[in-house]
Design an enzyme around this catalytic site. Structure first.
Site, PDB file in Angstrom:
ATOM      1  N   HIS A  92     -10.691  -5.044 -61.523  1.00  0.00           N
ATOM      2  CA  HIS A  92      -9.503  -4.338 -61.977  1.00  0.00           C
ATOM      3  C   HIS A  92      -9.183  -4.666 -63.439  1.00  0.00           C
ATOM      4  CE1 HIS A  92      -6.119  -2.167 -60.098  1.00  0.00           C
ATOM      5  NE2 HIS A  92      -5.712  -2.301 -61.332  1.00  0.00           N
ATOM      6  N   CYS A 118     -21.222  11.392 -62.360  1.00  0.00           N
ATOM      7  CA  CYS A 118     -19.850  10.864 -62.476  1.00  0.00           C
ATOM      8  C   CYS A 118     -19.777   9.350 -62.351  1.00  0.00           C
ATOM      9  CB  CYS A 118     -18.928  11.538 -61.468  1.00  0.00           C
ATOM     10  SG  CYS A 118     -19.385  11.212 -59.764  1.00  0.00           S
TER      11      CYS A 118
HETATM   12  C1  PEP Z   1     -20.684   6.153 -58.027  1.00  0.00           C
HETATM   13  O1  PEP Z   1     -21.080   5.549 -57.027  1.00  0.00           O
HETATM   14  O2  PEP Z   1     -21.339   6.256 -59.086  1.00  0.00           O
HETATM   15  C2  PEP Z   1     -19.345   6.780 -58.035  1.00  0.00           C
HETATM   16  C3  PEP Z   1     -18.959   7.571 -59.005  1.00  0.00           C
HETATM   17  O3  PEP Z   1     -18.506   6.497 -57.016  1.00  0.00           O
HETATM   18  P1  PEP Z   1     -17.742   5.108 -56.798  1.00  0.00           P
HETATM   19  O4  PEP Z   1     -17.891   4.303 -58.051  1.00  0.00           O
HETATM   20  O5  PEP Z   1     -16.325   5.472 -56.507  1.00  0.00           O
HETATM   21  O6  PEP Z   1     -18.455   4.528 -55.615  1.00  0.00           O
END
Ligand code: PEP
Ligand code: MG
Length: 530
Positions: free
Chosen positions: A182, A490
């Protein structure tokens, strides 16, 4: 070997800082006991009150997830069962700080040993509370962080971070810590340089230290050429950041003119309040876990609907991709996720949603209703086999019918999937009927490399630059291109200037990044020639 002593860790928030060392652990020795139980009890009572007041003041000027965490800590501090064992020890002759540390350490140990993941996760809040009261017990001013200091310790609590005035520079150098923590997210959002996983950092070093949080180094007393190199790199970084910010409103394109769409990742609806929609191409990932992790229990349909609608209206017609809840693994949700031996390989993401359809249906109805307020797309996390997509899509169709029968307003948005489980990345042709793919490079990297995303000890292995990871990304991009299925990315790599050239080379043209990285990501794209 001559030259400055150099410690190497992992950059958690890029930037440079030079300043005096401030030892984060000083607080525990600063109280001087009076030797009288009544006075020690009074000192502890006042310290708890003062820590509560400080927390409340911080909470009042904080929004989003950080504000929720502060409210939670305030509630814990107000709970007398937390402090009762410390007062009992003071009655037996202990000092205020000794009693408080001992009582809290016992609780922290029992939280850490708990079978329940929820309690294990809460031990970080207890450590934070312990430190705040110890600081409040210390003589006034003895713990003030000198301006521009480099904070050194094992780890740093989010409240400590939020209480520091970073306007005069400074940075953070941690022996342990994690770039997924965090505090690391807060540091990136505020541009505070931070390096984690350095191993022991001398806290009694009395010359300024040099923090290179672009490459992950701490230099102790460099001098000469090393110091000059540091200043040159820091200046070049500052120039790049300024230029990036000046150009951040312009659409992104490579040096040879290929347009790249840059969207943002949103964790809490309040994240968008400080962002001008004109500076990005929409929201590439809205995580919905934040709604599920609140103290009041799981969110009802109306709460979810309002949160989704807020972001859709802010986006004013630009695409907003909302991900159905991805609880489990590194994101436990009390009352929802289950206890399991290996949560990263267990019931998380879409697996859990399908196992608890009564909870999933509430989210689906909220999403279908919010879809009339903007350009919504939905994606499912952690999809490993096509059946998961098919069942989830069927639930959407069923809930749409329920809404239609009730005469409610709704729309069915395009349904896509995250590509973050190796089975999906290796055989994307099994998912040819999805509306789009969004590559989750955080999870894809950890599963391909068998190196946890939040473990400093294996951080060097957890690299998106590994040819195996990049090859998978390239093959998904090529499959999408050949079959008319849009592919975006993402994960955090999308906002990492060092990874962007390889991602564009792999064929990606849509990146979704944390808002704090938007300007630097666009600048990195502008430096790529394809
Ligand atoms: C990922 O796994 O790259 C993602 C975008 O999801 P999270 O970080 O929420 O698992
Ligand atoms: Mg993921």
């Amino acid at each position: 070997m001559s030259g400055p002593h150099r410690l190497t860790g992992i950059p958690a928030s890029h930037g440079y800082a030079k300043g005096p060392v401030f030892d984060l652990d000083t607080g525990s020795q600063a109280h001087v006991s009076t030797g009288h139980p009544e006075e020690e009890a009074r000192a502890l009572t006042l310290a708890i009150e003062s820590a509560s007041e400080q927390l409340a003041a911080l909470a009042a000027k904080t929004v989003g997830e950080a504000a929720d965490m502060l409210e939670f800590q305030l509630a814990m501090l107000a709970d007398e069962s937390l402090s009762a064992p410390a007062f009992a020890l003071i009655d037996q002759g202990a000092s205020a700080d000794g009693a408080w540390s001992y009582a809290l350490d016992e609780q922290i140990d029992s939280y850490e040993a708990s079978e329940d993941e929820y309690f294990r996760a809460r031990s970080a809040d207890l450590k934070d509370i312990r430190q705040q009261v110890l600081e409040a017990l210390a003589p006034a001013g003895s713990l003030a962080v000198p301006s521009g200091a480099i904070l050194v310790g094992d780890d740093i609590a989010p409240t400590r971070f939020l209480a520091v005035d970073w306007s005069q520079g400074g940075g953070i150098a941690l022996a342990k810590g994690s770039s997924a923590s965090h505090v690391a997210m807060l540091a990136r959002a505020r541009g505070v340089p931070m390096v984690v996983g350095l191993g022991p950092v001398p806290s009694n070093f009395d010359l300024p230290v040099f923090l290179d949080a672009e490459h992950g180094h701490v230099l102790l007393g460099p001098g000469g050429e090393a110091e000059e190199l540091f200043h040159r790199a820091a200046e070049a970084f500052a120039v790049r950041r300024r230029a990036a910010e000046e150009n951040s409103a312009n659409p992104a394109a490579t040096a040879d003119g290929t347009p790249v769409r840059v969207l943002i990742n949103v964790a809490d609806p309040s994240d968008v309040e400080r962002i001008d929609i004109a500076t990005c191409d929409g929201v590439g990932l809205m995580r919905t876990e934040f709604l599920f992790g609140k103290a009041g229990g799981l969110p009802d349909e109306e709460t979810q609907y309002r949160a989704y609608r807020k972001v859709l209206e802010w986006a004013a017609g630009k695409p907003v991709t909302i991900r159905t809840v991805d609880a489990g693994g590194d994101k436990p949700v009390p009352g929802y996720t289950v206890e399991e031996g290996n949560p990263f390989l267990g019931l998380r993401g879409i697996r859990l949603s399908l196992a608890r359809p009564e909870i999933f249906r509430v989210q689906i109805r909220a999403l279908l209703r919010s879809a009339v307020h903007g350009n919504l797309k939905i994606m499912f996390p952690m999809v490993a086999v096509p059946e998961e997509f098919a069942i989830a899509a069927a639930l959407f169709a069923e809930e749409a019918e329920t809404l239609a029968n009730a005469g409610g307003e709704y729309a069915i948005p395009p349904l896509g999937i995250m590509v973050e489980v190796p089975s999906t990345a290796i055989a994307p042709e099994l998912f040819a009927d999805v509306a789009f793919f969004s590559i989750g490079s955080n999870d894809l990297t950890q599963y391909v490399m068998a190196a946890a995303r939040d473990n400093t000890a294996v951080a060097a292995l957890n690299s998106v630059h590994n040819p195996a990871v990049l090859r998978l990304i390239a093959s998904v991009a090529a499959f999408g291109q050949a079959n008319g299925i849009p592919v975006s990315l993402c994960g955090d790599a999308g906002g990492d200037p060092a990874a962007i050239p390889a991602l564009l080379e792999a064929g990606l043209r849509d990146l979704s990044v944390v808002p704090a990285q938007l300007a630097l990501a666009k600048a990195a794209i502008a430096g790529v020639t394809l």
